[in-house]
Write an enzyme that holds these catalytic residues in place. Structure first.
Site, PDB file in Angstrom:
ATOM      1  NE  ARG A   1     -10.486   1.856  -0.055  1.00  0.00           N
ATOM      2  CZ  ARG A   1      -9.905   0.478  -0.379  1.00  0.00           C
ATOM      3  NH1 ARG A   1     -10.414  -0.241   0.598  1.00  0.00           N
ATOM      4  NH2 ARG A   1      -9.376   0.274  -1.086  1.00  0.00           N
TER       5      ARG A   1
ATOM      6  CB  ILE B   1     -11.771   0.946  -4.986  1.00  0.00           C
ATOM      7  CG1 ILE B   1     -11.429   2.123  -4.007  1.00  0.00           C
ATOM      8  CG2 ILE B   1     -11.851  -0.432  -4.268  1.00  0.00           C
ATOM      9  CD1 ILE B   1     -12.632   2.219  -2.850  1.00  0.00           C
ATOM     10  CB  SER B   2      -6.291   2.996  -5.927  1.00  0.00           C
ATOM     11  OG  SER B   2      -6.797   3.390  -7.115  1.00  0.00           O
ATOM     12  CD  GLN B   3      -1.875  -0.488  -1.304  1.00  0.00           C
ATOM     13  OE1 GLN B   3      -1.015   0.116  -2.094  1.00  0.00           O
ATOM     14  NE2 GLN B   3      -1.186  -1.043  -0.261  1.00  0.00           N
TER      15      GLN B   3
END
Ligand code: SAH
Length: 212
Positions: A36, A62-64
């Site tokens: 990530r 960027i999503s959790q």
């Protein structure tokens, strides 16, 4: 950095995903593999394995990790699946999908984000990802039908084209907004019917239609 990042991913998976009930083995393994920290701007690299969304430029995030894991688990992905993703963003979820299924088709409306995602995915060696610039609310008919569709920006409705482009028995997972807020929705296409489940509140950037 390589080993340290792998260690931080392991902690992320255990404390943020497994601890909150993510149990799909293949999803967990994909999260352990995809770096990530390579999907966020350099200045946020240190925060990449924390439990939060992060800015990726152009006003997007960027999503959790947990919400991405939940969506991927809800999709019940198989190795032979062909998936349509709407909202490539950083390409992180695209990479996770590429680990889990045979073909990933992903659409992003912001060309700069798409170029960065393309470069990251190429650098990491993914060959089963196909990226497109455009408005995902119009679907991607050229490669339909899809076994699964995942939407990473919050829609105000489930567009008819998405359902048309989904195979019978296929699943779509998306954040959907109504007057009370956003909810994570899973819908299953059964012939002419759509069987809808609500999986609780969520927070996503809005899906933007070209003609608005
Ligand atoms: N899964 C991505 C989420 C990115 S945020 C990640 O983890 O990085 C959602 C993305 O959807 C943004 O990049 C935004 O530009 C994109 N988006 C919003 N509306 C869209 C539309 N109509 N078509 C395609 N992409 C869209």
């Amino acid at each position: 950095m390589h080993e340290e990042a792998a260690y931080r991913r392991k902690i992320m998976v255990e404390s943020q995903l497994v601890a909150r009930g993510i149990s799909d083995r293949r999803v967990i393994e994909a999260f352990l593999r995809v770096p990530r920290h390579l999907f966020v701007p350099k200045e946020y690299e240190d925060l990449a394995y924390q439990d939060s969304p992060l800015p990726i430029g152009s006003g997007q995030t960027i999503s959790q990790p947990y919400i991405v894991a939940l969506m991927l688990e809800l999709l019940e992905l198989r190795e032979d699946h062909k998936v349509l993703e709407i909202g490539t963003g950083s390409g992180y979820q695209t990479a996770l999908l590429a680990e889990l299924v045979s073909e990933v088709y992903s659409i992003e409306r912001i060309p700069e984000l798409l170029d960065e995602a393309r470069e990251r995915l190429r650098h990491l060696g993914y060959t089963n990802v196909f990226l497109f610039a455009g408005d995902g609310s119009k679907g991607l008919p050229e490669f339909a039908p899809y076994d699964r569709i995942i939407v990473s920006a919050c829609a105000r409705r489930i567009y008819e084209v998405w359902i048309e482009e989904l195979k019978d028995g296929g699943l779509i997972v998306l954040p959907l907004e109504d007057k009370r807020g956003q909810n994570l929705i899973r819908a299953c296409k059964r012939g002419e019917k759509l069987i809808i489940e609500n999986h609780g509140g969520c927070v996503f950037v809005p899906l933007i239609e070209e003609n608005q």
